[in-house]
Design a protein around this motif. Structure first.
Motif, PDB file in Angstrom:
ATOM      1  N   GLU A 156       4.181   6.206   5.212  1.00  0.00           N
ATOM      2  CA  GLU A 156       3.985   6.149   6.781  1.00  0.00           C
ATOM      3  C   GLU A 156       5.205   5.477   7.356  1.00  0.00           C
ATOM      4  O   GLU A 156       5.776   5.987   8.333  1.00  0.00           O
ATOM      5  N   ASN A 198       0.804  -1.133   0.203  1.00  0.00           N
ATOM      6  CA  ASN A 198      -0.176   0.144   0.033  1.00  0.00           C
ATOM      7  C   ASN A 198       0.906   1.318   0.001  1.00  0.00           C
ATOM      8  O   ASN A 198       1.623   1.368   0.890  1.00  0.00           O
ATOM      9  N   GLY A 215       0.181   4.449   0.894  1.00  0.00           N
ATOM     10  CA  GLY A 215      -0.071   5.245   1.967  1.00  0.00           C
ATOM     11  C   GLY A 215       0.833   4.526   2.924  1.00  0.00           C
ATOM     12  O   GLY A 215       1.576   5.382   3.894  1.00  0.00           O
TER      13      GLY A 215
END
Length: 69
Positions: free
Chosen positions: A47, A41, A43
């Motif tokens: 992070e 992912n 995102g």
């Protein structure tokens, strides 16, 4: 996880990074190169990159403070 310094753009560096990913590492610190994050992912990969910055800053602060004592 740390990956030792290797010549950029070589299969040796790619193989060393791949080995760490296969071991389950999601954040790789490539010595004298930078950071690589791995996720399915985008995102989450971002992070993880931000988390690696926090970890690096705290490590630097800890090292500075521990030398003052």
């Amino acid at each position: 996880m740390f990956v030792r310094e290797l010549i950029p753009r070589t299969t040796d560096l790619a193989s060393a990074a791949l080995e760490k990913v296969r071991e389950g590492c999601e954040i790789l610190y490539l010595e004298r190169h930078g950071v690589v994050t791995v996720s399915d992912n985008l995102g989450m990969a971002l992070e993880l990159a931000e988390l690696s910055e926090v970890i690096a800053a705290r490590t630097i602060y800890y090292n500075i403070l521990s030398k003052q004592q």
